[in-house]
Write a protein that holds these residues in place. Structure first.
Motif, mmCIF file in Angstrom:
data_model
loop_
_atom_site.group_PDB
_atom_site.id
_atom_site.type_symbol
_atom_site.label_atom_id
_atom_site.label_comp_id
_atom_site.label_asym_id
_atom_site.label_seq_id
_atom_site.Cartn_x
_atom_site.Cartn_y
_atom_site.Cartn_z
ATOM 1 N N ASP A 101 0.762 -1.231 0.089
ATOM 2 C CA ASP A 101 0.056 0.171 -0.033
ATOM 3 C C ASP A 101 0.968 1.272 -0.105
ATOM 4 N N ARG A 118 -3.750 6.259 5.689
ATOM 5 C CA ARG A 118 -4.222 6.333 4.432
ATOM 6 C C ARG A 118 -4.277 4.877 4.112
ATOM 7 N N LYS A 122 -8.076 3.353 3.050
ATOM 8 C CA LYS A 122 -8.164 2.701 1.930
ATOM 9 C C LYS A 122 -8.724 1.367 1.915
ATOM 10 N N LYS A 123 -8.237 0.397 3.000
ATOM 11 C CA LYS A 123 -8.747 -0.881 3.018
ATOM 12 C C LYS A 123 -10.085 -0.815 3.592
ATOM 13 N N THR A 125 -12.486 1.421 3.053
ATOM 14 C CA THR A 125 -13.490 1.795 1.980
ATOM 15 C C THR A 125 -13.599 0.732 0.843
ATOM 16 N N GLU A 126 -12.273 -0.057 0.723
ATOM 17 C CA GLU A 126 -12.483 -1.227 -0.316
ATOM 18 C C GLU A 126 -13.482 -2.311 0.378
#
Length: 348
Positions: A101, A118, A122-123, A125-126
């Motif tokens: 990442d 971040r 990000k994870k 959100t994924e």
């Protein structure tokens, strides 16, 4: 914020200490597990349940490239950040392409908390996206299952209606066999024809995958075949010409249209060619603008007498059915033949 489990792949205790101190400034509740070889790394993946993986690149017994590969093979969706000494930009890009990442240089550990935030965001959100996709797919599957069940029920309804109409026609045929009066027998046979013309609509819908519309060209061909068997004079050769390409009617319109066709085609077979050796019946059905249709049934027979009226059951039925589909009917007498012109609405 819940406790953050951090799996740190590092062979230097001093580097591990500085990383932990830097990260705990932002994430106070951190639990670290430091490993430096493949076996311990695999064990920690299964038992420690990490929320984040930090990895040095090169160690005597392991490296970040192998760690990334193991995470991918184990189907581990865990944020992975490379924390290492000086590396080339090309190598950093390769790590990102393999699934890392982010990467942080040990000389710039002040960037680590933001990089972790971040990666975790990000994870998250994924995973939220994947959950929404999963729910959407489940909802679509449920919808497809319901539609399939609905189609099966509709198909079964048409099948049962078709069978019930077949039973009625069989009973009428049996009754006709016991009737000696020719007029009564003829009326029974005509009733059989009308019921059969309706049953054929249900039969066609049952046999096709689209239950909304009836393919009219196919229907008219089958109707001609049925009527010719029951009403054709063996001494008269009757040809038929059909033009109804690409015309589809929903059942609410197709059913009265079927009965209209049955009456007009039957009348032509019974009356149009008396005293003739041959003849022709033409049927055309076409779509006009604003969802209206033109239906024409014509023959080249002896013609309809001027004094003929609509008092017969068949023609009275035609007029009633035309009104039902918001239509109009006109008759053209050509001297050598008759043409019925019907314009009607396509919406049922």
């Amino acid at each position: 914020m819940k406790n953050l489990n951090v799996l740190h792949l590092e062979d230097s205790p001093d580097d591990a200490f500085f990383v932990q101190r830097c990260l705990r400034i932002t994430y106070a509740d951190c639990t670290f597990k430091v490993v430096d070889n493949q076996d311990d790394f695999l064990g920690a993946l299964k038992e420690f349940n990490p929320d984040l993986i930090l990895s040095d690149h090169s160690m005597p017994r392991f490296d970040s490239t192998s760690a990334l590969e193991l995470c991918r093979n184990e189907n581990m969706d865990i944020p992975f950040i490379l924390v290492t000494g000086a590396v080339s930009e090309e190598f950093a890009v390769q790590c990102l392409q393999r699934g890392a990442d982010d990467y942080i240089l040990k000389s710039s550990l002040d960037r680590l908390p933001n990089a972790v935030k971040r990666a975790l965001d990000k994870k998250k959100t994924e995973r939220q996206r994947d959950e929404l996709v999963r729910k959407l797919e489940a909802s679509l599957k449920e919808k497809d299952d319901l539609l399939a069940e609905k189609d099966a029920l509709i198909q079964e309804v048409h099948h049962r209606v078709k069978n019930n109409l077949s039973i009625i026609t069989s009973l009428l045929n049996i009754q006709a066999g016991f009737v000696s009066d020719r007029k009564v027998k003829a009326l029974l046979i005509e009733s059989v024809s009308r019921i059969r013309s309706m049953g054929m609509v249900h039969e066609m819908i049952y046999d096709q995958t689209n239950f909304s519309n009836v393919v009219m060209e196919t229907y008219i061909i089958k109707l001609f075949q049925f009527i010719s068997i029951n009403f054709a004079d063996p001494d008269v050769s009757v040809r038929y010409d059909i033009d109804a390409r690409d015309v589809f009617l929903n059942i609410n319109v197709a059913m009265p249209c079927a009965l209209i066709l049955n009456e007009l085609i039957t009348n032509a077979y019974k009356h149009a060619f008396r005293g003739r050796r041959d003849g022709e019946i033409k049927v055309s059905l076409s779509k006009k603008d604003n969802n209206r249709y033109d239906l024409k049934v014509s023959d080249n027979g002896v013609g309809l007498p001027e004094e003929a009226d609509d008092s017969t059951l068949g023609l009275s039925l035609v007029h009633g059915l035309v009104n039902q589909i918001q239509g109009t009917v006109s008759i053209e007498r050509n001297g050598a033949g008759t043409t019925y012109v019907i314009t009607f609405a396509g919406a049922g």
